[in-house]
Design a protein around this motif. Structure first.
Motif, short mmCIF file in Angstrom:
data_model
loop_
_atom_site.label_atom_id
_atom_site.label_comp_id
_atom_site.label_asym_id
_atom_site.label_seq_id
_atom_site.Cartn_x
_atom_site.Cartn_y
_atom_site.Cartn_z
N ASN A 38 15.89 -0.16 -2.73
CA ASN A 38 15.28 -1.51 -3.33
C ASN A 38 14.55 -2.10 -2.11
O ASN A 38 13.83 -3.36 -2.54
N ASP A 39 14.36 -2.37 -0.91
CA ASP A 39 13.90 -3.05 0.09
C ASP A 39 12.62 -2.55 -0.37
O ASP A 39 11.70 -1.40 0.11
N THR A 40 11.35 -3.81 -0.48
CA THR A 40 9.97 -3.43 -0.47
C THR A 40 9.67 -2.65 1.03
O THR A 40 8.58 -2.01 0.72
N MET A 41 9.84 -3.37 1.81
CA MET A 41 8.90 -2.96 2.95
C MET A 41 8.98 -1.10 3.74
O MET A 41 8.19 -0.87 3.81
N LEU A 42 10.09 -1.05 3.07
CA LEU A 42 11.55 0.49 3.48
C LEU A 42 10.07 1.11 2.05
O LEU A 42 9.58 2.50 2.33
N SER A 43 10.43 1.04 1.10
CA SER A 43 9.28 1.33 0.14
C SER A 43 8.21 1.67 0.01
O SER A 43 7.32 2.52 0.18
N MET A 44 7.44 0.77 0.19
CA MET A 44 6.23 1.09 0.77
C MET A 44 5.84 1.51 2.33
O MET A 44 4.73 2.08 1.95
N VAL A 45 6.22 1.77 3.22
CA VAL A 45 6.32 2.60 4.04
C VAL A 45 6.95 3.49 3.88
O VAL A 45 5.50 5.09 4.22
N VAL A 46 7.61 4.16 3.57
CA VAL A 46 7.81 6.10 2.10
C VAL A 46 7.13 6.13 1.54
O VAL A 46 6.08 7.45 2.20
N GLY A 47 6.53 5.49 1.10
CA GLY A 47 5.82 5.89 -0.12
C GLY A 47 3.87 6.03 0.62
O GLY A 47 3.55 6.90 -0.20
N SER A 48 4.06 5.05 1.54
CA SER A 48 2.63 5.32 2.32
C SER A 48 1.99 6.75 2.85
O SER A 48 0.90 7.18 2.80
N VAL A 49 3.36 6.58 3.19
CA VAL A 49 2.98 8.31 3.90
C VAL A 49 3.03 9.70 3.19
O VAL A 49 2.39 10.31 4.01
N ILE A 50 4.10 9.33 2.21
CA ILE A 50 3.90 10.10 0.95
C ILE A 50 2.51 10.42 0.73
O ILE A 50 1.56 10.95 0.69
N PHE A 51 1.70 9.61 0.44
CA PHE A 51 0.23 9.04 0.17
C PHE A 51 -1.02 9.37 0.49
O PHE A 51 -1.59 10.17 0.11
N GLY A 52 -0.58 9.73 1.97
CA GLY A 52 -1.34 9.93 2.83
C GLY A 52 -1.25 11.32 3.71
O GLY A 52 -2.47 11.70 3.75
N VAL A 53 0.63 11.33 3.26
CA VAL A 53 0.19 13.11 3.70
C VAL A 53 -0.33 14.11 2.81
O VAL A 53 -1.07 14.97 2.57
N ALA A 54 -0.11 13.74 1.55
CA ALA A 54 -0.59 14.19 -0.42
C ALA A 54 -1.54 14.18 -0.40
O ALA A 54 -2.98 15.31 -0.61
N VAL A 55 -2.68 13.46 0.27
CA VAL A 55 -4.42 13.05 0.21
C VAL A 55 -4.95 14.03 1.25
O VAL A 55 -6.10 14.75 0.79
N SER A 56 -4.42 14.30 1.97
CA SER A 56 -5.28 14.66 3.36
C SER A 56 -4.71 16.15 2.97
O SER A 56 -5.52 17.22 3.33
N LEU A 57 -3.51 16.42 2.45
CA LEU A 57 -3.08 18.31 1.77
C LEU A 57 -4.60 18.52 0.74
O LEU A 57 -5.74 19.68 1.20
N LEU A 58 -5.18 17.71 -0.20
CA LEU A 58 -6.13 17.03 -0.89
C LEU A 58 -6.77 17.74 -0.24
O LEU A 58 -8.06 18.58 -0.48
N TYR A 59 -7.50 17.08 0.75
CA TYR A 59 -8.93 17.27 1.59
C TYR A 59 -9.30 18.51 2.39
O TYR A 59 -10.04 18.55 2.10
N LYS A 60 -7.87 18.59 2.71
CA LYS A 60 -7.91 20.10 3.83
C LYS A 60 -8.56 21.44 2.15
O LYS A 60 -8.58 22.15 3.18
N ASN A 61 -8.23 21.24 1.13
CA ASN A 61 -8.31 22.13 0.41
C ASN A 61 -9.48 22.01 -0.55
O ASN A 61 -9.20 22.86 -1.52
#
Length: 281
Positions: A101-124
């Protein structure tokens, strides 16, 4: 490429696409945070013109796939097709649910997930299509790091979000891109950091022997002269994994408690023992 390697790469691509869909549908989308990328543009256009975000991703990825084939070659093209085709499917399957529900927390978690995912794609050597491809093209032709390229290309989407979602979402989107860039930068460089140590000691021979015997690293000996005593003394230079640094300090301290050490953090090392197989450096 061996079948096992291909299977592992496909697993990472699929896993990364699912992570992106989770980040969009459960963390960024529910709070109207269009944090760049084709997925951010899809969130924005869905709210603006009412077209389902998965359809927008399909259309955008069609153009991106063509650019990938032209500029990045067959291997990246094939991997991009996989990611570009899977992403809208994953977005349509993963529930659009506000997990936090908290926008800040949701943004932080979503951004970290997105960063990890895109990095994994680039590495492959893959991507999810959309604005994840231009950074790969920029890296190939200019040497610009993908994390910086992604930050630049996503800026347009963030600016557009200002006119639809207002200043709150605009600033959340900027912060989200910054967090994603930091996460990607850390994955690109931080996990492979080494230490380069310069050592000046009267007992250099004994220190060299222990470094080679206990750490398995060779040592570069550089002739130096101190300006105060004008006395020649060898300076040792050794590059090693961060996990071996404490052991190096123990070796030097055992032989010379007055030794002079200068340590640098190195993010990229190439050579025997690091990138060319086993052995010492």
């Amino acid at each position: 490429m061996k079948v096992k390697q291909i299977a592992l790469r496909l697993f990472y691509i699929v896993f990364s696409i699912v992570l992106i869909a989770v980040g969009v549908n459960m963390f960024l989308g529910p709070h109207q945070i269009a944090a760049g990328g084709l997925t951010g543009l899809a969130i924005l256009l869905e709210a603006w013109i009412g077209v389902d975000r998965s359809i927008i991703v399909y259309i955008g990825n069609g153009a991106v796939i063509i650019a990938t084939l032209i500029f990045l070659g067959r291997e990246v093209f094939i991997n991009t097709i996989i990611g570009a085709a899977l992403l809208p499917v994953a977005i349509s399957i993963i529930p659009q649910y506000q997990l936090v529900n908290d926008t800040m927390l949701s943004m932080v978690v979503g951004s970290v997930i997105f960063g990890v995912a895109v990095s994994l794609l680039y590495k492959n050597k893959a991507s999810s299509g959309g604005t994840a491809v231009p950074p790969l093209i920029l890296q190939k032709y200019t040497g610009l790091k993908p994390s910086i390229g992604l930050f630049v290309t996503d800026g347009v989407v963030v600016i557009l979000s200002l006119f639809r979602f207002g200043f709150d979402s605009f600033f959340f989107a900027i912060l989200s891109i910054f967090i994603t860039m930091v996460v990607m930068g850390y994955i690109e460089n931080g996990l492979s950091k080494k230490k380069r140590v310069h050592i000046i000691s009267k007992y250099s021979s004994a220190i060299i022997k222990d470094i080679m015997d206990e750490l398995g690293k060779s040592v570069t000996v550089i002739p130096t002269m101190g300006s105060y005593e004008e006395q020649e003394m060898p300076m040792l230079m050794v590059t090693l994994d961060a996990s071996d640094y404490r052991k190096l300090i123990e070796i030097v301290g055992k032989h010379d408690s007055q030794a002079f050490l200068v340590t640098d953090v190195v993010s990229d090392v190439h050579g025997r023992g690091f990138t060319y197989g086993s052995g010492s450096v």
